[in-house]
Design a protein around this motif. Structure first.
Motif, PDB file in Angstrom:
ATOM      1  N   UNK A  62     -26.472   4.751 -22.311  1.00  0.00           N
ATOM      2  CA  UNK A  62     -25.906   4.603 -20.967  1.00  0.00           C
ATOM      3  C   UNK A  62     -24.404   4.880 -20.958  1.00  0.00           C
ATOM      4  N   UNK A  63     -23.702   4.471 -22.001  1.00  0.00           N
ATOM      5  CA  UNK A  63     -22.252   4.654 -22.042  1.00  0.00           C
ATOM      6  C   UNK A  63     -21.847   6.070 -22.437  1.00  0.00           C
ATOM      7  N   UNK A  64     -22.776   6.822 -22.969  1.00  0.00           N
ATOM      8  CA  UNK A  64     -22.497   8.189 -23.422  1.00  0.00           C
ATOM      9  C   UNK A  64     -22.965   9.233 -22.417  1.00  0.00           C
ATOM     10  N   UNK A  65     -23.816   8.847 -21.487  1.00  0.00           N
ATOM     11  CA  UNK A  65     -24.476   9.828 -20.626  1.00  0.00           C
ATOM     12  C   UNK A  65     -23.497  10.746 -19.900  1.00  0.00           C
ATOM     13  N   UNK A  66     -22.461  10.210 -19.279  1.00  0.00           N
ATOM     14  CA  UNK A  66     -21.554  11.027 -18.458  1.00  0.00           C
ATOM     15  C   UNK A  66     -20.832  12.077 -19.284  1.00  0.00           C
ATOM     16  N   UNK A  67     -20.552  11.769 -20.514  1.00  0.00           N
ATOM     17  CA  UNK A  67     -19.925  12.742 -21.407  1.00  0.00           C
ATOM     18  C   UNK A  67     -20.948  13.774 -21.875  1.00  0.00           C
ATOM     19  N   UNK A  68     -22.151  13.325 -22.110  1.00  0.00           N
ATOM     20  CA  UNK A  68     -23.217  14.197 -22.589  1.00  0.00           C
ATOM     21  C   UNK A  68     -23.689  15.173 -21.510  1.00  0.00           C
ATOM     22  N   UNK A  69     -23.830  14.683 -20.283  1.00  0.00           N
ATOM     23  CA  UNK A  69     -24.383  15.495 -19.191  1.00  0.00           C
ATOM     24  C   UNK A  69     -23.669  15.137 -17.885  1.00  0.00           C
ATOM     25  N   UNK A  70     -22.458  15.627 -17.680  1.00  0.00           N
ATOM     26  CA  UNK A  70     -21.653  15.217 -16.535  1.00  0.00           C
ATOM     27  C   UNK A  70     -22.156  15.715 -15.183  1.00  0.00           C
ATOM     28  N   UNK A  71     -23.103  16.657 -15.162  1.00  0.00           N
ATOM     29  CA  UNK A  71     -23.579  17.208 -13.885  1.00  0.00           C
ATOM     30  C   UNK A  71     -24.327  16.185 -13.037  1.00  0.00           C
ATOM     31  N   UNK A  72     -25.052  15.277 -13.673  1.00  0.00           N
ATOM     32  CA  UNK A  72     -25.866  14.305 -12.924  1.00  0.00           C
ATOM     33  C   UNK A  72     -26.191  13.135 -13.832  1.00  0.00           C
ATOM     34  N   UNK A  73     -26.540  12.032 -13.205  1.00  0.00           N
ATOM     35  CA  UNK A  73     -26.816  10.800 -13.954  1.00  0.00           C
ATOM     36  C   UNK A  73     -28.059  10.135 -13.369  1.00  0.00           C
ATOM     37  N   UNK A  74     -28.946   9.616 -14.204  1.00  0.00           N
ATOM     38  CA  UNK A  74     -30.089   8.857 -13.672  1.00  0.00           C
ATOM     39  C   UNK A  74     -29.616   7.759 -12.739  1.00  0.00           C
ATOM     40  N   UNK A  75     -30.290   7.620 -11.612  1.00  0.00           N
ATOM     41  CA  UNK A  75     -29.799   6.793 -10.515  1.00  0.00           C
ATOM     42  C   UNK A  75     -29.513   5.348 -10.892  1.00  0.00           C
TER      43      UNK A  75
END
Length: 310
Positions: A62-75
């Motif tokens: 959860x803390x890495x997601x935005x860096x890993x895939x900044x285009x979208x995030x699970x709601x």
């Protein structure tokens, strides 16, 4: 339609290997490409050792997601809900990547784990590896059957997977929570059989749950068998397995769900109780030493990562 990672809803195996990684700086592009290749790697070894019933799961912290895939995030993706009340603790750890490998052969798990680490190479730091195993007929090391309340058949997919109508970008993915519990089996073994059954709220040998009016309010099954405002059972799909040796033993708890809320409600009920002092007495005999939250995206999402440039 997106396809789920098969390991999420798969039936139990005899052996489990859990790899927890943190990603080194500026290696995100490499990681995306490497992870996109893992489904094929799992398939290749599943074909090569067909009798092993190999499955794998890849999940992003959860803390890495935005860096890993900044285009979208699970709601609904959010950090692990750390909790602390008296001597009951649910700690939170930062883990970027979770890889789960399960099969009926420990040697196959070892081979696949080695290949995963070779593929990720020096882009990650392996912060923990847990080797788990099936104990007797699906029991925890306390002697009680684990996962009794798990959904069965098609209901496993309904409980574990995000639906298209809820989050189209991440349909067929799953919210994942893990905790590594360490048991105090010496203290647990000091209890009489009936006392152990009261802690769980069901019988030990034949795995029969107590009638509701006979179940202590502090029983594990009472604290985790919750209902929503409409009286419907709140469910998660557990893929937990025991781990350990003669020195240290415990349970590697794994929860998949279409939302993080059911897990969080169950954990709150265990640690904070019902507001009247009734907390989960199983936590007198086991302690969560780690905790982390992830999202396991669909197989479709994973395999497309290699074509993404950020």
């Amino acid at each position: 339609m997106a396809r789920e990672q098969f390991g999420v809803c798969a039936e139990p195996n005899l052996h489990g290997s859990y790899l927890l990684f943190n990603v080194l700086d500026n290696r995100n592009a490499f990681i995306r490409t490497a992870l996109s290749r893992l489904p094929e790697l799992f398939d290749d070894y599943a074909d090569q050792f067909s009798e092993a019933n190999l499955t794998g799961v890849v999940a992003i912290g959860a803390n890495y997601w935005d860096e890993f895939y900044p285009q979208a995030r699970p709601a609904l993706l959010k950090a692990f809900p750390s909790m602390d009340n008296d001597d009951r603790v649910a700690p939170s750890n930062n883990v970027d990547i979770y890889i789960e490998i399960r099969s009926d052969r420990s040697d196959v798990n070892h081979i696949v784990c080695s290949k995963v680490c070779q593929l990720l190479a020096d882009s990650v730091e392996l912060i923990e590896q847990v080797q788990a195993f099936r104990f007797l007929d699906g029991r925890d090391l306390t002697g009680f059957v684990d996962g009794t309340e798990n959904p069965q058949g098609m209901q496993r997919r309904n409980v574990a997977l995000v639906q298209e109508s809820d989050d189209a970008n991440f349909a067929s993915g799953s919210y994942l929570h893990i905790q590594r519990y360490k048991h105090n089996l010496t203290l647990w073994s000091s209890l009489k059989n009936e006392e152990q059954e009261d802690v769980y709220g069901r019988t030990k040998v034949d795995n029969i749950e107590y009638e509701s009016d006979k179940k202590p309010l502090t029983a594990h099954t009472k604290r985790t068998s919750l209902k929503d405002e409409n009286g419907k059972s709140i469910e998660i799909l557990r893929q937990s397995m025991p781990y350990g040796d003669v020195k240290e033993q415990g349970l590697f708890f794994v929860s998949y769900c279409h939302s993080p809320e059911p897990f969080e409600k169950m954990l709150k009920s265990m640690i904070y109780g019902d507001g009247h002092g009734h907390v989960d007495h199983l936590l007198k005999y086991t302690q969560a030493e780690t905790g982390a939250a992830f999202f396991a995206p669909s197989l479709t999402f994973l395999t497309a990562l290699g074509n993404i440039s950020v």
